[in-house]
Design an enzyme around this catalytic site. Structure first.
Site, PDB file in Angstrom:
ATOM      1  N   ARG A  72      43.797  51.346  32.336  1.00 25.51           N
ATOM      2  CA  ARG A  72      44.179  49.957  32.059  1.00 25.51           C
ATOM      3  C   ARG A  72      44.345  49.716  30.559  1.00 25.51           C
ATOM      4  O   ARG A  72      45.222  48.965  30.129  1.00 25.51           O
ATOM      5  CB  ARG A  72      43.165  49.004  32.683  1.00 25.51           C
ATOM      6  CG  ARG A  72      43.275  49.010  34.198  1.00 25.51           C
ATOM      7  CD  ARG A  72      42.309  48.095  34.848  1.00 25.51           C
ATOM      8  NE  ARG A  72      42.487  46.718  34.426  1.00 25.51           N
ATOM      9  CZ  ARG A  72      41.539  45.805  34.578  1.00 25.51           C
ATOM     10  NH1 ARG A  72      40.375  46.153  35.106  1.00 25.51           N
ATOM     11  NH2 ARG A  72      41.731  44.564  34.215  1.00 25.51           N
ATOM     12  N   HIS A 123      36.232  36.882  30.482  1.00 25.02           N
ATOM     13  CA  HIS A 123      35.788  38.142  31.089  1.00 25.02           C
ATOM     14  C   HIS A 123      35.812  39.312  30.116  1.00 25.02           C
ATOM     15  O   HIS A 123      35.816  40.464  30.532  1.00 25.02           O
ATOM     16  CB  HIS A 123      36.640  38.449  32.321  1.00 25.02           C
ATOM     17  CG  HIS A 123      36.531  37.391  33.373  1.00 25.02           C
ATOM     18  ND1 HIS A 123      37.491  37.190  34.339  1.00 25.02           N
ATOM     19  CD2 HIS A 123      35.567  36.464  33.606  1.00 25.02           C
ATOM     20  CE1 HIS A 123      37.125  36.185  35.125  1.00 25.02           C
ATOM     21  NE2 HIS A 123      35.963  35.729  34.697  1.00 25.02           N
TER      22      HIS A 123
HETATM   23  C1  BV8 Z   1      28.917  35.173  37.538  1.00 24.95           C
HETATM   24  C2  BV8 Z   1      36.869  41.586  34.256  1.00 24.95           C
HETATM   25  C3  BV8 Z   1      26.603  34.609  37.671  1.00 24.95           C
HETATM   26  C4  BV8 Z   1      36.838  42.981  34.772  1.00 24.95           C
HETATM   27  C5  BV8 Z   1      36.752  40.089  36.179  1.00 24.95           C
HETATM   28  C6  BV8 Z   1      30.688  30.946  43.076  1.00 24.95           C
HETATM   29  C7  BV8 Z   1      31.429  30.957  44.243  1.00 24.95           C
HETATM   30  C8  BV8 Z   1      31.874  32.163  44.777  1.00 24.95           C
HETATM   31  C9  BV8 Z   1      31.564  33.379  44.141  1.00 24.95           C
HETATM   32  C10 BV8 Z   1      30.830  33.368  43.004  1.00 24.95           C
HETATM   33  C11 BV8 Z   1      30.387  32.166  42.462  1.00 24.95           C
HETATM   34  N1  BV8 Z   1      29.713  32.465  41.312  1.00 24.95           N
HETATM   35  C12 BV8 Z   1      29.685  33.791  41.130  1.00 24.95           C
HETATM   36  C13 BV8 Z   1      30.353  34.381  42.150  1.00 24.95           C
HETATM   37  C14 BV8 Z   1      30.531  35.821  42.304  1.00 24.95           C
HETATM   38  C15 BV8 Z   1      31.767  36.326  41.541  1.00 24.95           C
HETATM   39  C16 BV8 Z   1      33.023  35.834  42.171  1.00 24.95           C
HETATM   40  O1  BV8 Z   1      33.631  34.880  41.698  1.00 24.95           O
HETATM   41  N2  BV8 Z   1      33.433  36.512  43.220  1.00 24.95           N
HETATM   42  C17 BV8 Z   1      34.659  36.134  43.898  1.00 24.95           C
HETATM   43  C18 BV8 Z   1      35.580  37.331  43.999  1.00 24.95           C
HETATM   44  C19 BV8 Z   1      34.279  35.608  45.269  1.00 24.95           C
HETATM   45  N3  BV8 Z   1      31.729  35.938  40.155  1.00 24.95           N
HETATM   46  C20 BV8 Z   1      31.025  36.690  39.286  1.00 24.95           C
HETATM   47  O2  BV8 Z   1      30.377  37.663  39.611  1.00 24.95           O
HETATM   48  C21 BV8 Z   1      31.074  36.259  37.831  1.00 24.95           C
HETATM   49  N4  BV8 Z   1      29.724  36.218  37.306  1.00 24.95           N
HETATM   50  O3  BV8 Z   1      29.260  34.198  38.134  1.00 24.95           O
HETATM   51  O4  BV8 Z   1      27.639  35.345  37.021  1.00 24.95           O
HETATM   52  C22 BV8 Z   1      26.229  35.445  38.851  1.00 24.95           C
HETATM   53  C23 BV8 Z   1      25.481  36.577  38.619  1.00 24.95           C
HETATM   54  C24 BV8 Z   1      25.061  37.343  39.722  1.00 24.95           C
HETATM   55  C25 BV8 Z   1      25.448  36.986  41.037  1.00 24.95           C
HETATM   56  C26 BV8 Z   1      26.246  35.855  41.249  1.00 24.95           C
HETATM   57  C27 BV8 Z   1      26.617  35.078  40.146  1.00 24.95           C
HETATM   58  C28 BV8 Z   1      31.840  37.266  37.000  1.00 24.95           C
HETATM   59  C29 BV8 Z   1      33.288  37.288  37.414  1.00 24.95           C
HETATM   60  C30 BV8 Z   1      34.090  38.155  36.432  1.00 24.95           C
HETATM   61  C31 BV8 Z   1      34.591  39.419  37.118  1.00 24.95           C
HETATM   62  N5  BV8 Z   1      35.451  40.169  36.205  1.00 24.95           N
HETATM   63  N6  BV8 Z   1      37.487  40.736  35.270  1.00 24.95           N
HETATM   64  C32 BV8 Z   1      38.217  43.576  34.833  1.00 24.95           C
HETATM   65  O5  BV8 Z   1      39.214  42.878  34.591  1.00 24.95           O
HETATM   66  O6  BV8 Z   1      38.285  44.775  35.139  1.00 24.95           O
HETATM   67  S1  BV8 Z   1      37.526  39.072  37.267  1.00 24.95           S
HETATM   68  C33 BV8 Z   1      39.095  39.609  37.555  1.00 24.95           C
HETATM   69  O7  BV8 Z   1      39.621  38.683  38.488  1.00 24.95           O
HETATM   70  C34 BV8 Z   1      40.047  39.561  36.376  1.00 24.95           C
HETATM   71  O8  BV8 Z   1      39.514  39.016  35.196  1.00 24.95           O
HETATM   72  C35 BV8 Z   1      41.120  38.620  36.892  1.00 24.95           C
HETATM   73  O9  BV8 Z   1      41.799  37.952  35.916  1.00 24.95           O
HETATM   74  C36 BV8 Z   1      40.268  37.738  37.685  1.00 24.95           C
HETATM   75  C37 BV8 Z   1      40.853  36.712  38.545  1.00 24.95           C
HETATM   76  O10 BV8 Z   1      41.924  37.271  39.216  1.00 24.95           O
HETATM   77  P1  BV8 Z   1      43.367  36.649  38.871  1.00 24.95           P
HETATM   78  O11 BV8 Z   1      43.561  36.692  37.405  1.00 24.95           O
HETATM   79  O12 BV8 Z   1      43.463  35.336  39.535  1.00 24.95           O
HETATM   80  O13 BV8 Z   1      44.308  37.729  39.496  1.00 24.95           O
HETATM   81  P2  BV8 Z   1      44.822  37.773  41.001  1.00 24.95           P
HETATM   82  O14 BV8 Z   1      45.501  39.087  41.172  1.00 24.95           O
HETATM   83  O15 BV8 Z   1      43.720  37.369  41.931  1.00 24.95           O
HETATM   84  O16 BV8 Z   1      45.905  36.601  41.075  1.00 24.95           O
HETATM   85  C38 BV8 Z   1      47.068  36.691  40.291  1.00 24.95           C
HETATM   86  C39 BV8 Z   1      47.811  35.379  40.485  1.00 24.95           C
HETATM   87  O17 BV8 Z   1      49.008  35.431  39.707  1.00 24.95           O
HETATM   88  C40 BV8 Z   1      48.243  35.154  41.920  1.00 24.95           C
HETATM   89  O18 BV8 Z   1      48.025  33.800  42.255  1.00 24.95           O
HETATM   90  C41 BV8 Z   1      49.738  35.468  41.899  1.00 24.95           C
HETATM   91  O19 BV8 Z   1      50.463  34.676  42.830  1.00 24.95           O
HETATM   92  C42 BV8 Z   1      50.110  35.075  40.509  1.00 24.95           C
HETATM   93  N7  BV8 Z   1      51.273  35.772  39.935  1.00 24.95           N
HETATM   94  C43 BV8 Z   1      51.630  37.066  40.084  1.00 24.95           C
HETATM   95  N8  BV8 Z   1      52.736  37.306  39.338  1.00 24.95           N
HETATM   96  C44 BV8 Z   1      53.052  36.143  38.699  1.00 24.95           C
HETATM   97  C45 BV8 Z   1      52.113  35.160  39.075  1.00 24.95           C
HETATM   98  N9  BV8 Z   1      52.155  33.895  38.617  1.00 24.95           N
HETATM   99  C46 BV8 Z   1      53.144  33.588  37.767  1.00 24.95           C
HETATM  100  N10 BV8 Z   1      54.083  34.471  37.352  1.00 24.95           N
HETATM  101  C47 BV8 Z   1      54.068  35.751  37.802  1.00 24.95           C
HETATM  102  N11 BV8 Z   1      55.012  36.609  37.391  1.00 24.95           N
END
Ligand code: BV8
Length: 300
Positions: A72, A123
């Site tokens: 990456r 992040h």
């Molecule tokens: C935390 C770094 C406390 C690494 C990343 C509350 C509710 C539910 C879950 C949780 C919550 N709180 C915590 C959680 C757990 C978890 C979480 O959210 N899980 C989810 C999956 C359910 N969160 C965490 O763990 C966070 N920490 O809260 O700490 C804690 C501690 C312990 C236990 C619990 C809580 C930390 C989260 C950070 C994770 N690290 N990245 C790396 O990159 O390798 S996140 C990763 O996902 C990336 O950063 C990425 O950016 C991010 C989000 O994804 P998107 O950017 O949205 O990408 P995606 O592919 O999903 O979507 C792309 C979009 O673009 C789409 O909509 C698509 O249609 C669109 N698109 C595509 N092409 C185009 C476009 N739009 C326009 N133009 C285009 N051309």
């Protein structure tokens, strides 16, 4: 009331908005050539990307996780910011109370000269390294070595692709469509079974290996950074512009909901809004399409 798609009404509101937040995700960088997190199945070499971006994966197989991040880093260095990165940076420069919250770790907003005081890298960054040991505070937040160590060299292969931009045809695929040779990540090369001794060692403690300076799932975001964002949002934002994120990851996605709950309006720019985790009633404007085309248009 269903969300508007009217750019003029958005422009009118944007021009009067005193405090603006932009929440960005992988879709902002997609047209620069970087795969999104969940796009294309969210897989890398048949590994679920979501399962690689965790401390458990790193503990279990640091060599595998480092090959993922080295790929990456390499790919992010091969591409350039797109017009949406520049348009966002431009507005951030001009607007007196603007804050970009980006989930992206690809470094493209930095290279688009986004003002550093009005962006938070929720992040972390692919180009930050830190010691994996708990007692060592070593951090290098500007490391662009590619590869960091020889064992993490990224296998690339030549590929003939149709030219993206019109121009003198460097080659002819079918006597008509101009083609060009490009380098792509070579999935056919076996992953290496790396030992700890093959991986970058912390130069400070000389004990532990280094890890990517990103926030993995299950890890806290930087608490000082989060406090600063909370403080900024104490004076409610009038507008949140969501760009290219599925809204599935928290606490990042929660910031858009917060702006809405405090009386602000929310706009989204996304290729496929319904594919994400957003509740449909959060948006006041929906602009569906490529961020590279739409963002410069709606921010001008
Ligand atoms: C935390 C770094 C406390 C690494 C990343 C509350 C509710 C539910 C879950 C949780 C919550 N709180 C915590 C959680 C757990 C978890 C979480 O959210 N899980 C989810 C999956 C359910 N969160 C965490 O763990 C966070 N920490 O809260 O700490 C804690 C501690 C312990 C236990 C619990 C809580 C930390 C989260 C950070 C994770 N690290 N990245 C790396 O990159 O390798 S996140 C990763 O996902 C990336 O950063 C990425 O950016 C991010 C989000 O994804 P998107 O950017 O949205 O990408 P995606 O592919 O999903 O979507 C792309 C979009 O673009 C789409 O909509 C698509 O249609 C669109 N698109 C595509 N092409 C185009 C476009 N739009 C326009 N133009 C285009 N051309």
């Amino acid at each position: 009331m269903s969300p508007s798609t009217d750019v003029a009404s958005f422009h009118t509101y944007l021009s009067s908005a005193r405090r603006i937040v932009a929440l960005c995700g992988a879709g902002l960088s997609a047209s620069s050539g970087l795969p999104t997190f969940r796009g294309a199945g969210g897989m890398w070499r048949n590994y679920d990307v979501m399962r690689l971006a965790t401390p458990e994966a790193f503990k279990r197989d640091p060599g595998l996780v480092w090959q993922f991040y080295s790929m990456r880093r390499h790919m992010a260095l091969q591409v350039t910011p797109n017009k949406a990165h520049y348009a966002l940076a431009e507005l951030a420069r001009k607007h007196p109370a603007f804050l970009t919250l980006t989930q992206n770790v690809d470094g493209l907003s930095v290279r688009a000269n986004h003002p550093n005081d009005s962006i938070r890298y929720l992040h972390g960054s692919l180009f930050a390294l830190r010691c994996s040991g708990y007692l060592c505070d070593y951090v290098d937040d500007q490391n662009f070595a590619d590869p960091i160590v020889p064992s993490l060299a990224v296998p690339m292969a030549k590929k003939t692709v149709e030219q993206r931009a019109p121009g003198p045809a460097s080659g002819q695929s079918d006597g008509g469509t101009p083609t060009e040779e490009t380098l792509v990540y070579d999935e056919s090369v076996e992953l290496q079974a790396l030992q700890l001794s093959d991986l970058p060692v912390c130069p400070k403690c000389q004990q532990n290996i280094l890890r990517p300076g990103v926030v993995w799932f299950g890890e806290n975001l930087d608490l000082d950074m989060m406090d600063g964002i909370e403080h900024w949002l104490e004076q409610p934002a009038d507008l949140c512009i969501v760009i290219g994120t599925s809204g599935l990851v928290y606490p990042a996605a929660g910031y858009a909901h917060r702006v809405k709950e405090l009386g602000g309006k929310v706009a989204i720019v996304d290729l496929d809004v319904s594919s994400g985790g957003w509740s449909s009633n959060i948006f006041d404007w929906v602009f569906e399409g490529d961020a590279t085309k739409i963002v410069p248009e709606i921010l001008k």
